[in-house]
Design an enzyme around this catalytic site. Structure first.
Site, PDB file in Angstrom:
ATOM      1  N   GLU A   1       0.848  -1.206   0.000  1.00 30.51           N
ATOM      2  CA  GLU A   1       0.000   0.000   0.000  1.00 30.51           C
ATOM      3  C   GLU A   1       0.880   1.250   0.000  1.00 30.51           C
ATOM      4  OE1 GLU A   1      -3.703  -0.147   2.039  1.00 30.51           O
ATOM      5  OE2 GLU A   1      -3.155   1.597   3.235  1.00 30.51           O
TER       6      GLU A   1
ATOM      7  N   TYR B   1      -6.805   7.060  -0.029  1.00 32.04           N
ATOM      8  CA  TYR B   1      -7.579   8.216  -0.496  1.00 32.04           C
ATOM      9  C   TYR B   1      -7.846   9.128   0.690  1.00 32.04           C
ATOM     10  CZ  TYR B   1     -11.335  10.547  -3.134  1.00 32.04           C
ATOM     11  OH  TYR B   1     -12.114  11.443  -3.815  1.00 32.04           O
TER      12      TYR B   1
ATOM     13  N   ALA C   1     -10.008  12.616   1.771  1.00 41.34           N
ATOM     14  CA  ALA C   1     -11.160  13.346   1.242  1.00 41.34           C
ATOM     15  C   ALA C   1     -10.757  14.712   0.682  1.00 41.34           C
ATOM     16  CB  ALA C   1     -12.196  13.528   2.321  1.00 41.34           C
TER      17      ALA C   1
ATOM     18  N   ASP D   1     -13.746   8.297   7.667  1.00 41.88           N
ATOM     19  CA  ASP D   1     -14.114   8.666   9.050  1.00 41.88           C
ATOM     20  C   ASP D   1     -15.064   9.849   9.045  1.00 41.88           C
ATOM     21  OD1 ASP D   1     -12.716   6.652  10.354  1.00 41.88           O
ATOM     22  OD2 ASP D   1     -10.828   7.756  10.163  1.00 41.88           O
TER      23      ASP D   1
ATOM     24  N   ALA E   1     -20.561   2.666   3.704  1.00 40.78           N
ATOM     25  CA  ALA E   1     -19.822   2.186   2.523  1.00 40.78           C
ATOM     26  C   ALA E   1     -20.693   1.312   1.621  1.00 40.78           C
ATOM     27  CB  ALA E   1     -18.585   1.419   2.973  1.00 40.78           C
TER      28      ALA E   1
ATOM     29  N   HIS F   1     -15.196  -2.537  14.377  1.00 35.68           N
ATOM     30  CA  HIS F   1     -14.999  -1.127  14.033  1.00 35.68           C
ATOM     31  C   HIS F   1     -15.222  -0.283  15.284  1.00 35.68           C
ATOM     32  CE1 HIS F   1     -16.209   2.823  12.226  1.00 35.68           C
ATOM     33  NE2 HIS F   1     -15.134   2.571  11.507  1.00 35.68           N
TER      34      HIS F   1
ATOM     35  N   LYS G   1     -22.959  -5.293   3.607  1.00 35.95           N
ATOM     36  CA  LYS G   1     -22.062  -4.595   2.667  1.00 35.95           C
ATOM     37  C   LYS G   1     -21.581  -5.579   1.583  1.00 35.95           C
ATOM     38  CE  LYS G   1     -17.959  -3.024   4.320  1.00 35.95           C
ATOM     39  NZ  LYS G   1     -17.036  -2.081   4.971  1.00 35.95           N
TER      40      LYS G   1
ATOM     41  N   GLN H   1      -8.377  -4.371   8.649  1.00 37.47           N
ATOM     42  CA  GLN H   1      -7.612  -3.417   9.452  1.00 37.47           C
ATOM     43  C   GLN H   1      -6.401  -4.169  10.006  1.00 37.47           C
ATOM     44  OE1 GLN H   1      -6.629  -0.565  10.275  1.00 37.47           O
ATOM     45  NE2 GLN H   1      -8.421   0.311  11.307  1.00 37.47           N
TER      46      GLN H   1
ATOM     47  N   GLN I   1       4.765   6.250  15.737  1.00 40.80           N
ATOM     48  CA  GLN I   1       3.755   5.896  14.724  1.00 40.80           C
ATOM     49  C   GLN I   1       2.756   4.895  15.337  1.00 40.80           C
ATOM     50  OE1 GLN I   1       5.556   3.016  12.217  1.00 40.80           O
ATOM     51  NE2 GLN I   1       3.920   2.891  10.739  1.00 40.80           N
TER      52      GLN I   1
HETATM   53  P1  FAD Z   1     -18.676   1.151   6.847  1.00 38.04           P
HETATM   54  O1  FAD Z   1     -18.580  -0.219   6.262  1.00 38.04           O
HETATM   55  O2  FAD Z   1     -19.746   2.040   6.357  1.00 38.04           O
HETATM   56  O3  FAD Z   1     -18.807   0.970   8.443  1.00 38.04           O
HETATM   57  C1  FAD Z   1     -18.699   2.090   9.305  1.00 38.04           C
HETATM   58  C2  FAD Z   1     -19.483   1.831  10.596  1.00 38.04           C
HETATM   59  O4  FAD Z   1     -20.895   1.831  10.303  1.00 38.04           O
HETATM   60  C3  FAD Z   1     -19.200   0.466  11.243  1.00 38.04           C
HETATM   61  O5  FAD Z   1     -19.264   0.636  12.641  1.00 38.04           O
HETATM   62  C4  FAD Z   1     -20.344  -0.420  10.742  1.00 38.04           C
HETATM   63  O6  FAD Z   1     -20.647  -1.475  11.645  1.00 38.04           O
HETATM   64  C5  FAD Z   1     -21.494   0.585  10.633  1.00 38.04           C
HETATM   65  N1  FAD Z   1     -22.416   0.264   9.526  1.00 38.04           N
HETATM   66  C6  FAD Z   1     -22.064  -0.084   8.261  1.00 38.04           C
HETATM   67  N2  FAD Z   1     -23.169  -0.289   7.505  1.00 38.04           N
HETATM   68  C7  FAD Z   1     -24.230  -0.061   8.300  1.00 38.04           C
HETATM   69  C8  FAD Z   1     -25.647  -0.101   8.105  1.00 38.04           C
HETATM   70  N3  FAD Z   1     -26.155  -0.433   6.899  1.00 38.04           N
HETATM   71  N4  FAD Z   1     -26.459   0.198   9.160  1.00 38.04           N
HETATM   72  C9  FAD Z   1     -25.928   0.540  10.360  1.00 38.04           C
HETATM   73  N5  FAD Z   1     -24.595   0.596  10.613  1.00 38.04           N
HETATM   74  C10 FAD Z   1     -23.756   0.305   9.601  1.00 38.04           C
HETATM   75  N6  FAD Z   1      -9.852   5.887   5.342  1.00 38.04           N
HETATM   76  C11 FAD Z   1      -9.546   6.881   4.476  1.00 38.04           C
HETATM   77  O7  FAD Z   1      -9.913   8.052   4.719  1.00 38.04           O
HETATM   78  N7  FAD Z   1      -8.833   6.648   3.322  1.00 38.04           N
HETATM   79  C12 FAD Z   1      -8.417   5.387   2.991  1.00 38.04           C
HETATM   80  O8  FAD Z   1      -7.792   5.204   1.943  1.00 38.04           O
HETATM   81  C13 FAD Z   1      -8.723   4.311   3.887  1.00 38.04           C
HETATM   82  N8  FAD Z   1      -8.332   3.044   3.609  1.00 38.04           N
HETATM   83  C14 FAD Z   1      -8.682   2.022   4.459  1.00 38.04           C
HETATM   84  C15 FAD Z   1      -8.316   0.700   4.124  1.00 38.04           C
HETATM   85  C16 FAD Z   1      -8.632  -0.352   4.977  1.00 38.04           C
HETATM   86  C17 FAD Z   1      -8.259  -1.767   4.596  1.00 38.04           C
HETATM   87  C18 FAD Z   1      -9.309  -0.099   6.199  1.00 38.04           C
HETATM   88  C19 FAD Z   1      -9.614  -1.236   7.155  1.00 38.04           C
HETATM   89  C20 FAD Z   1      -9.684   1.208   6.533  1.00 38.04           C
HETATM   90  C21 FAD Z   1      -9.397   2.266   5.669  1.00 38.04           C
HETATM   91  N9  FAD Z   1      -9.775   3.594   5.951  1.00 38.04           N
HETATM   92  C22 FAD Z   1      -9.456   4.614   5.078  1.00 38.04           C
HETATM   93  C23 FAD Z   1     -10.488   3.906   7.196  1.00 38.04           C
HETATM   94  C24 FAD Z   1     -12.021   3.846   7.036  1.00 38.04           C
HETATM   95  O9  FAD Z   1     -12.447   4.871   6.150  1.00 38.04           O
HETATM   96  C25 FAD Z   1     -12.645   4.043   8.425  1.00 38.04           C
HETATM   97  O10 FAD Z   1     -12.346   2.960   9.263  1.00 38.04           O
HETATM   98  C26 FAD Z   1     -14.142   4.370   8.451  1.00 38.04           C
HETATM   99  O11 FAD Z   1     -14.464   4.816   9.779  1.00 38.04           O
HETATM  100  C27 FAD Z   1     -15.060   3.201   8.137  1.00 38.04           C
HETATM  101  O12 FAD Z   1     -15.058   2.910   6.820  1.00 38.04           O
HETATM  102  P2  FAD Z   1     -15.804   1.591   6.250  1.00 38.04           P
HETATM  103  O13 FAD Z   1     -15.736   1.647   4.806  1.00 38.04           O
HETATM  104  O14 FAD Z   1     -15.352   0.377   6.961  1.00 38.04           O
HETATM  105  O15 FAD Z   1     -17.329   1.953   6.732  1.00 38.04           O
END
Ligand code: FAD
Length: 289
Positions: free
Chosen positions: A17, A49, A51, A109, A125, A149, A165, A176, A212
Site C-alpha cells: 500500500e 484516499y 477526502a 471517518d 460504505a 470497528h 455490505k 484493518q 507511529q
Molecule cells: P462502513 O462499512 O460504512 O462501516 C462504518 C461503521 O458503520 C461500522 O461501525 C459499521 O458497523 C457501521 N455500519 C455499516 N453499515 C451499516 C448499516 N447499513 N447500518 C448501520 N450501521 C452500519 N480511510 C480513508 O480516509 N482513506 C483510505 O484510503 C482508507 N483506507 C482504508 C483501508 C482499509 C483496509 C481499512 C480497514 C480502513 C481504511 N480507511 C481509510 C479507514 C475507514 O475509512 C474508516 O475505518 C471508516 O471509519 C469506516 O469505513 P468503512 O468503509 O469500513 O465503513
C-alpha cells in the site's frame, strides 16, 4: 487485471500500500517510492484516499502510474462520507478513464466537527458499493475489522453490517491491521459462520517507529499483545533497532498466516520501499514473484 481473478491463485502472494502526497509538491517523492515498490512485483499496489483537494486527485494519478506505466495491478481507495454523490461519481469516471479496474469502497471517518450524514451524501460504505457497481464493471473491495470497528458497540452488529455490505456487491475484503493472528482466525470463523464467503486479505503493518504505533492505536483501537509491547519497551527509543524488530515481527505474522492457509497478504508498507524490500527478502523462498 481484476483482483478477484488474482485471488484465484492459491500460491502465496503479497500486495503493498502507498499513500498519495498531501500536496502536488510531494508527488515526485511518492512516485519514486512507488516505482521501487512496484519493482518487487507484488500482486497489486493499493493507493489510499484522503477526502477532497490534492490528495484525491493524486490517488487517481498514482493508481494510474502503477497500472499504466509500471505494469502492476492497482487498487484505488475511494471514500465517500465527505463528498457529494456527484463528486464521487466524478472520481469513478476518472478511474474508468485511466483503465483502473479495482476500487476499495470506503466510507471514511466521520468529520469530527460536521453534521452526519449531510444531504446528498453517503452514510455507509454499502451505499458506495452499490453506486460503483452501477457505474461499470469494477472489482470492488471493502474494509473489515477483526477487532470490530470503533463505532460498533458489539462485534456481532459489525459483522451483520459487514454481511450486508458484502451482499451489496463486494468481491474481497481487506482487514484493518492486527498484531495477534489469533484475533484474525477468530474473526474469520465468525464471519464464515454468518455466510460471508468472499476472500479476506489480512492487512499487516510493519511497525517501524514507536511514535507511529501510538498514533495508530489511538485512532483505530487496535490491541497490542504483550509480546509486541515488550518490543516497543525495549527498542522504542532506538529507531534502527525498532525498524528491524518491526520488520521481523511483521514477517513472523505473515509466515504464520501463510502456514495457516491465508495465501494473500496485504502489507501496509507506507511509502517505505526499504521496508517492503526487507520483507520480500525475508520471504524470498516462500513468495514466488
Ligand atoms: P462502513 O462499512 O460504512 O462501516 C462504518 C461503521 O458503520 C461500522 O461501525 C459499521 O458497523 C457501521 N455500519 C455499516 N453499515 C451499516 C448499516 N447499513 N447500518 C448501520 N450501521 C452500519 N480511510 C480513508 O480516509 N482513506 C483510505 O484510503 C482508507 N483506507 C482504508 C483501508 C482499509 C483496509 C481499512 C480497514 C480502513 C481504511 N480507511 C481509510 C479507514 C475507514 O475509512 C474508516 O475505518 C471508516 O471509519 C469506516 O469505513 P468503512 O468503509 O469500513 O465503513
Amino acid at each position: 487485471m481484476k483482483i478477484r481473478d488474482i485471488l484465484k491463485d492459491n500460491s502465496p502472494h503479497v500486495s503493498f500500500e502507498v499513500f498519495p502526497p498531501k500536496t502536488d509538491a510531494g508527488y515526485e517523492g511518492v512516485r519514486a517510492a512507488t516505482e521501487k515498490i512496484a519493482a518487487l512485483r507484488p500482486s497489486f499496489i493499493s493507493v489510499t484516499y484522503g477526502a477532497g483537494g490534492g490528495t484525491s486527485r493524486n490517488t487517481v494519478r498514482i493508481a494510474s502510474q502503477i497500472k499504466n506505466d509500471l505494469g502492476v495491478t492497482s487498487l484505488a481507495h475511494l471514500t465517500c462520507v465527505s463528498s457529494t454523490k456527484d463528486e464521487v461519481h466524478g472520481v469513478i469516471g476518472q478511474l474508468k478513464e485511466q483503465g483502473i479496474e479495482n476500487i476499495l469502497a470506503l466510507r471514511g471517518d466521520i468529520p469530527a466537527d460536521g453534521e452526519f450524514p449531510l444531504p446528498n451524501h453517503y452514510r455507509y460504505a454499502c451505499e458506495l458499493v452499490e453506486d460503483i457497481k452501477s457505474q461499470g464493471d469494477f472489482c470492488i473491495g471493502a474494509a473489515c475489522y477483526p477487532e470490530g470497528h470503533v463505532e460498533a458497540a458489539h462485534k456481532k452488529d459489525d459483522i451483520m453490517n459487514l454481511k450486508h455490505k458484502v451482499d451489496c456487491g463486494v468481491d474481497f475484503l481487506t482487514t484493518q491491521m492486527f498484531f495477534d493472528n489469533n484475533i484474525l482466525y477468530n474473526f474469520l470463523y465468525r464471519i464464515r459462520e454468518k455466510g460471508i464467503t468472499v476472500p479476506v486479505l489480512p492487512g499487516i503493518m510493519p511497525v517501524t517507529s514507536a511514535k507511529q504505533m501510538k498514533r495508530i492505536c489511538d485512532l483505530s483501537g487496535t490491541v497490542l499483545p504483550e509480546r509486541f509491547r515488550a518490543i516497543l519497551d525495549r527498542f522504542g527509543e532506538d529507531p534502527d533497532a525498532m525498524k528491524q524488530a518491526g520488520i521481523v515481527y511483521a514477517t513472523d505474522q505473515i509466515i504464520d498466516l501463510i502456514a495457516n492457509g491465508l495465501n494473500h497478504i496485504h502489507i501496509y508498507s507506507m511509502n517505505k520501499p526499504e521496508v517492503a524490500e526487507a520483507i520480500i527478502g525475508n520471504l524470498s523462498t516462500i513468495i514466488k514473484a
